[in-house]
Design a protein around this motif. Sequence first.
Motif, PDB file in Angstrom:
ATOM      1  N   ASP A 164       0.819  -1.210   0.000  1.00  0.00           N
ATOM      2  CA  ASP A 164       0.000   0.000   0.000  1.00  0.00           C
ATOM      3  C   ASP A 164       0.856   1.266   0.000  1.00  0.00           C
ATOM      4  O   ASP A 164       1.952   1.299   0.538  1.00  0.00           O
ATOM      5  CB  ASP A 164      -0.904   0.007   1.234  1.00  0.00           C
ATOM      6  N   HIS A 165       0.290   2.304  -0.548  1.00  0.00           N
ATOM      7  CA  HIS A 165       0.901   3.634  -0.552  1.00  0.00           C
ATOM      8  C   HIS A 165       2.312   3.608  -1.154  1.00  0.00           C
ATOM      9  O   HIS A 165       3.254   4.160  -0.598  1.00  0.00           O
ATOM     10  CB  HIS A 165       0.931   4.223   0.871  1.00  0.00           C
ATOM     11  N   TYR A 216       4.651   1.379  -1.467  1.00  0.00           N
ATOM     12  CA  TYR A 216       5.719   0.800  -0.643  1.00  0.00           C
ATOM     13  C   TYR A 216       6.155  -0.495  -1.303  1.00  0.00           C
ATOM     14  O   TYR A 216       5.352  -1.420  -1.464  1.00  0.00           O
ATOM     15  CB  TYR A 216       5.167   0.532   0.759  1.00  0.00           C
ATOM     16  N   ARG A 227       9.878   3.676  -0.410  1.00  0.00           N
ATOM     17  CA  ARG A 227       8.611   4.414  -0.472  1.00  0.00           C
ATOM     18  C   ARG A 227       8.756   5.454  -1.566  1.00  0.00           C
ATOM     19  O   ARG A 227       9.674   6.286  -1.510  1.00  0.00           O
ATOM     20  CB  ARG A 227       8.347   5.076   0.878  1.00  0.00           C
ATOM     21  N   GLU A 231      -4.324   6.110  28.167  1.00  0.00           N
ATOM     22  CA  GLU A 231      -4.162   7.265  27.270  1.00  0.00           C
ATOM     23  C   GLU A 231      -5.327   7.383  26.309  1.00  0.00           C
ATOM     24  O   GLU A 231      -5.781   8.487  25.987  1.00  0.00           O
ATOM     25  CB  GLU A 231      -2.854   7.135  26.491  1.00  0.00           C
ATOM     26  N   GLN A 275      -7.513  10.711  26.200  1.00  0.00           N
ATOM     27  CA  GLN A 275      -7.472  11.590  25.025  1.00  0.00           C
ATOM     28  C   GLN A 275      -8.778  11.622  24.256  1.00  0.00           C
ATOM     29  O   GLN A 275      -9.127  12.648  23.670  1.00  0.00           O
ATOM     30  CB  GLN A 275      -6.356  11.142  24.067  1.00  0.00           C
ATOM     31  N   MET A 321       2.090  -1.335   3.302  1.00  0.00           N
ATOM     32  CA  MET A 321       2.159  -0.583   4.555  1.00  0.00           C
ATOM     33  C   MET A 321       1.752   0.862   4.287  1.00  0.00           C
ATOM     34  O   MET A 321       2.276   1.508   3.398  1.00  0.00           O
ATOM     35  CB  MET A 321       3.580  -0.650   5.119  1.00  0.00           C
ATOM     36  N   LEU A 322       0.804   1.319   5.068  1.00  0.00           N
ATOM     37  CA  LEU A 322       0.293   2.661   4.857  1.00  0.00           C
ATOM     38  C   LEU A 322       1.326   3.718   5.253  1.00  0.00           C
ATOM     39  O   LEU A 322       2.196   3.471   6.088  1.00  0.00           O
ATOM     40  CB  LEU A 322      -0.973   2.887   5.681  1.00  0.00           C
ATOM     41  N   LEU A 323       1.205   4.884   4.653  1.00  0.00           N
ATOM     42  CA  LEU A 323       1.982   6.054   5.051  1.00  0.00           C
ATOM     43  C   LEU A 323       0.963   7.024   5.641  1.00  0.00           C
ATOM     44  O   LEU A 323       0.089   7.524   4.932  1.00  0.00           O
ATOM     45  CB  LEU A 323       2.682   6.657   3.833  1.00  0.00           C
ATOM     46  N   GLU A 327       4.306  12.626   8.076  1.00  0.00           N
ATOM     47  CA  GLU A 327       4.156  11.292   7.505  1.00  0.00           C
ATOM     48  C   GLU A 327       5.069  10.288   8.191  1.00  0.00           C
ATOM     49  O   GLU A 327       6.262  10.513   8.340  1.00  0.00           O
ATOM     50  CB  GLU A 327       4.467  11.337   6.002  1.00  0.00           C
ATOM     51  N   GLU A 368       5.549   5.738   8.898  1.00  0.00           N
ATOM     52  CA  GLU A 368       5.136   4.403   8.487  1.00  0.00           C
ATOM     53  C   GLU A 368       4.028   3.870   9.398  1.00  0.00           C
ATOM     54  O   GLU A 368       3.996   4.164  10.598  1.00  0.00           O
ATOM     55  CB  GLU A 368       6.326   3.429   8.574  1.00  0.00           C
ATOM     56  N   GLU A 369       3.199   3.041   8.829  1.00  0.00           N
ATOM     57  CA  GLU A 369       2.107   2.414   9.580  1.00  0.00           C
ATOM     58  C   GLU A 369       2.607   1.659  10.809  1.00  0.00           C
ATOM     59  O   GLU A 369       1.902   1.558  11.821  1.00  0.00           O
ATOM     60  CB  GLU A 369       1.376   1.451   8.638  1.00  0.00           C
ATOM     61  N   HIS A 396      -0.976   2.441  16.040  1.00  0.00           N
ATOM     62  CA  HIS A 396      -1.953   1.417  16.416  1.00  0.00           C
ATOM     63  C   HIS A 396      -3.303   1.817  15.851  1.00  0.00           C
ATOM     64  O   HIS A 396      -3.659   2.994  15.830  1.00  0.00           O
ATOM     65  CB  HIS A 396      -2.069   1.305  17.939  1.00  0.00           C
ATOM     66  N   ARG A 418     -10.046   5.612  13.937  1.00  0.00           N
ATOM     67  CA  ARG A 418      -9.098   6.193  14.877  1.00  0.00           C
ATOM     68  C   ARG A 418      -7.735   5.533  14.717  1.00  0.00           C
ATOM     69  O   ARG A 418      -7.630   4.333  14.493  1.00  0.00           O
ATOM     70  CB  ARG A 418      -9.594   5.982  16.318  1.00  0.00           C
ATOM     71  N   ARG A 420       2.317   9.499  20.547  1.00  0.00           N
ATOM     72  CA  ARG A 420       1.297   8.813  21.354  1.00  0.00           C
ATOM     73  C   ARG A 420      -0.028   9.576  21.394  1.00  0.00           C
ATOM     74  O   ARG A 420      -0.795   9.422  22.339  1.00  0.00           O
ATOM     75  CB  ARG A 420       1.811   8.536  22.782  1.00  0.00           C
ATOM     76  N   ARG A 421      -0.292  10.329  20.359  1.00  0.00           N
ATOM     77  CA  ARG A 421      -1.576  11.026  20.300  1.00  0.00           C
ATOM     78  C   ARG A 421      -2.558  10.258  19.433  1.00  0.00           C
ATOM     79  O   ARG A 421      -2.205   9.687  18.409  1.00  0.00           O
ATOM     80  CB  ARG A 421      -1.384  12.443  19.717  1.00  0.00           C
ATOM     81  N   TRP A 422      -3.815  10.280  19.888  1.00  0.00           N
ATOM     82  CA  TRP A 422      -4.903   9.716  19.090  1.00  0.00           C
ATOM     83  C   TRP A 422      -5.413  10.782  18.116  1.00  0.00           C
ATOM     84  O   TRP A 422      -5.481  11.968  18.460  1.00  0.00           O
ATOM     85  CB  TRP A 422      -6.050   9.276  19.992  1.00  0.00           C
ATOM     86  N   THR A 466      -9.026   1.239  -1.681  1.00  0.00           N
ATOM     87  CA  THR A 466      -7.715   1.664  -2.187  1.00  0.00           C
ATOM     88  C   THR A 466      -6.743   2.006  -1.067  1.00  0.00           C
ATOM     89  O   THR A 466      -5.563   2.184  -1.318  1.00  0.00           O
ATOM     90  CB  THR A 466      -7.863   2.921  -3.061  1.00  0.00           C
ATOM     91  N   HIS A 467      -7.232   2.123   0.148  1.00  0.00           N
ATOM     92  CA  HIS A 467      -6.429   2.557   1.306  1.00  0.00           C
ATOM     93  C   HIS A 467      -5.974   4.006   1.180  1.00  0.00           C
ATOM     94  O   HIS A 467      -5.150   4.465   1.969  1.00  0.00           O
ATOM     95  CB  HIS A 467      -5.216   1.655   1.546  1.00  0.00           C
ATOM     96  N   GLU A 468      -6.486   4.710   0.207  1.00  0.00           N
ATOM     97  CA  GLU A 468      -6.122   6.119   0.091  1.00  0.00           C
ATOM     98  C   GLU A 468      -6.625   6.863   1.324  1.00  0.00           C
ATOM     99  O   GLU A 468      -7.761   6.647   1.778  1.00  0.00           O
ATOM    100  CB  GLU A 468      -6.746   6.721  -1.170  1.00  0.00           C
ATOM    101  N   ILE A 469      -5.774   7.712   1.878  1.00  0.00           N
ATOM    102  CA  ILE A 469      -6.162   8.483   3.060  1.00  0.00           C
ATOM    103  C   ILE A 469      -6.706   9.832   2.581  1.00  0.00           C
ATOM    104  O   ILE A 469      -6.009  10.603   1.930  1.00  0.00           O
ATOM    105  CB  ILE A 469      -4.974   8.632   4.022  1.00  0.00           C
TER     106      ILE A 469
END
Lengths: 923, 93
Positions: free
Chosen positions: A209-210, A212, A240, A706, A710, B1-3, B11, B13-14, B18, B56, B64-66, B75-78
């Motif tokens: 994906d993306h 890679y 990438r 967390e 959050q 693997m998503l970016l 940006e 890596e996935e 989490h 999420r 460590r931010r949500w 397509t997994h496009e963000i």
Amino acid sequence: MSDPFRLPHRPARRLPAGGRVDRSAPLRFTYDGTRYTGLRGDTLASALLANGVAGASPSLYRGRPRGIATAGVEEPNALVQVAGPGSEPMLLATTLELYEGLTATGLSGRGRLDPGPDPAVYDKMHLHTEVLVVGAGPAGLAAALAAGRSGARVVLVDDQPEPGGSLLAGHEEIDGVPALDWVAAVREELAARPGVRILTRSTATGYYDHNYLLVAEHRTDHLGPHPVPGVSRQRLWHIRARRVVLATGSHERPMVFAGNDLPGVMSAAAVRAYVNRYAVLPGHRAVVLTTNDHAYATALDLVAAGAEVSALVDTRPEPPAGLVDAARRAGIEVVTGSCVVGAYGDAAVAAVRTAALDADDAVTGPVRDLACDLLAVSGGWSPAVQLWSQAQGTTRYDEDLAAFVPARAAQHVDIVGAARGVLDLAGCLDGGFAAGAEAARSAGFPAAVPATPANSGDTRPSRPRPVWLVPGEDGDPSTWHDHFVDLQRDATVADVHRAVRAGMRSVEHIKRYTTIGTAHDQGKASAVSATGVIARLLGARTPGDVGTTTYRGPYVPVPFALLAGRERGPLFDPVRTTAIHPWHTAHGAVFENVGQWQRPRYFPLAGEDMDAAVLRECRAARAGVAVMDATTLGKIDVIGPDAGAFLNRVYTNAFARLAVNSARYGMMCRADGMVFDDGVTLRLAEDHYLMTTTTGNAAGVLDWLEEWLQTEWPELRVRLTSVTEQWATVAVVGPRSREVLGALVPDLDVSNDAFPFMTARETRLANGVEARICRISFSGELAFEINVASWYGLAVWESVIEAGRPLGITPYGTETMHVLRAEKGYPIVGQDTDGTVTPWTWAWSGSSPGRRTSSENARSDGATPAAATAGNSSACCRSTRPCCCRRARSWSPTPKRPCPSGRWDMSPPATAAPPSAAPSPWR
Amino acid sequence: MLLIACPWCGEREELEFHYGGQAHVAHPAEPEGLSDSQWGEYLFVRDNPKGPFAERWSHSAGCRRWFNVVRHTVTHEILAVYPAGQPKPVILP
């Protein structure tokens, strides 16, 4: 004595001149125990053919003779195992570069893993780039050139030792010079650009994906089997790319007729590659069978190299006149509208039978025999859409090309050249230049499209006539056991027919039933031929009506060693050790892994087995004093004005009104009400709590806290910090632990009244180390946990051992810890619970005498009944406060004596007579 | 693997993230007032669209931010990245 490397009885098959081989560099090699010579630039396959060796072992299931059939990664037959350290199985002779001393053994479809260690080093590289071009044939080179001139970062990868792709096997001209001179000039220009990287001997194996991609680079395999000092054997590139241009070429398809698996039946393009690139004549008397224009070049090159071409059999009734004339001028008989209906021979092809076909592919007219030792077959071209399809791009069946071609892209990718069905050189260059420039532009680098230089390949090929299933001379498809569809799997038309007769219609089902396309070659060349056979047997019009199977990575086999890289042995998984670990090691601890932590399991004395050691350790904890390294318990600082309110919400019991320097056992549930974690939380200040978690769940608990903080309660002013590794924790356990504490901290009143259960004291040890001492217990005994900054952990442990020596202090590990806690009925979340346990079911479990309430899970220390000291209410679940364990609301702890039997109600140790103890042997 | 473009780190890596499931599933304000099926709905029932999906993510090996992401599930496009607590952006089909 004669030269052992000369084999005078074999016909000379190395051409006297030409090819990309170095005649000044003869290389000796051994195949199946016989010694031969080849040249630098050879593959093992070309060197074997030069020596007149068929070059493949008998087939896996039927033991039929097989030979080298192709010149590349699509090879189904020529599998070898190469000798050497870390001997590698299942390599292809057609892609294995020859080196001095190469020793290979042919494999019948199955290799053997080397049980010895692999001494080679494998590395990983990570790279970002604007443009990644896969394939350095004419289209890929053009794309890289156009993109590279824009100043964008460009990576060009190709699996061959040198760029050129199909140009290496032909004799085209570009820009008025031989094509390979143009290739050299392009390479030189690209190499001079600082932003351009060319990776040769590198195969793009996966497209994820993306944009890679994974690229497997072979760095030293062509030099020999031994590790080269300072150079990793292979590298796995993680790339990438903003834009990808696929110029992956195409594979020539085999045709399905009787005896199509005999040695000497070879891809026509491979024959041309062996003649032109390797200067090897694969046969002296050839028949060429084709469905398209391309094999005419093979026939002409064979004649030019001195071979006899008995006939060129074209399935098309009216092939292009120019090609036919050229062939006839070279003395080749061109047979149109016909096909080879069978190949015959004992160990190799000796003759073929040809016949005319009507429009429905049925044999018409007489069958004719032609003697030959080589049958060059072109069944058409299948674009190499593997990477395209891995990237979720779709394909469609193109009737004019008789091939599955790329349709719609799913990522930022373009596909050019033969990989999109463009088979003429001019078209490949045009498409490559345009795609390279466009890729650079869309990555933010203005680029011009270079003008396509004049070249010799500007004729677009005419329409092919595929014959998906060549009829046998007798019988019906159910009896065609020598019409091979997948050579590696020994799967035939009769096998496909049986699948169809069994009712299967989907190509995916037939693939699984017959195993076609599932072998080492993954059907690179044969899959579409197989689809054609399926289409014929199903009565479908074209393979397009049947469809293809799904493509998955890797495109070529990749060694596990390469995927692992350096993450082997001790580097495979990180190991966490505590500050006290050196002492444990020095004193013979037997370790176990808890999560990633290495914890002492037990400390055997000379001659002790585990049972004896654990008994001794338990006895010390129950009757005297023992000590455990409890550092690994998860610790989280919960700090802020709303820390108490926060804990009230995440635990099932309340913490907001816990007194400073007091501790409380808490249980944590998930939103579905299942027990998630438990532990003792200590209040250090009004706005500061220290939470402990189970060793294995510390990271998960921090994540959980967390997440709620959050995403649900951002208004709470709380900060969370993992401090597990900042504090070393020494648990001093047993009825005589108070005496050890007294010696360690003479200034602290450790009496039961002054230092009650579930409280903590900040103090300074006699040795000057600041410490936080908590009176909490996970053994049911009187116990104190001494927390000090990690870098003092070892010194404090040693001073505890020293102070306890007169009392026989005994170190113990996790095994004794489990016995002690199990005897008291204290559960461990994750060991005694499995994610389906609510506080309710836990409280009512029959694992301990009498009815058990959750508060009894709290760790009493024997000096104080648990129920009197544990959580004061099940706060959250009965309140209207938002809470993540709403389902646990019906549970309420009933304060009661822990155990009617009285087993739990131990006398306070302060009044118990100290048992006599021998001085501890521990230092 | 998503970016994935973390709103705070850019940006990455996935591997650094989490996954946290569907976004905008708020904890019920009055859990006691819900029937068992309503509570079960909150706990277990999630959308499974073919197309844009608000979900999420946590930059667990980074800041460590949500935060929230709209990802096309085919397509997994963000299509969008936005902080937790903000409304789902309008994604035109």
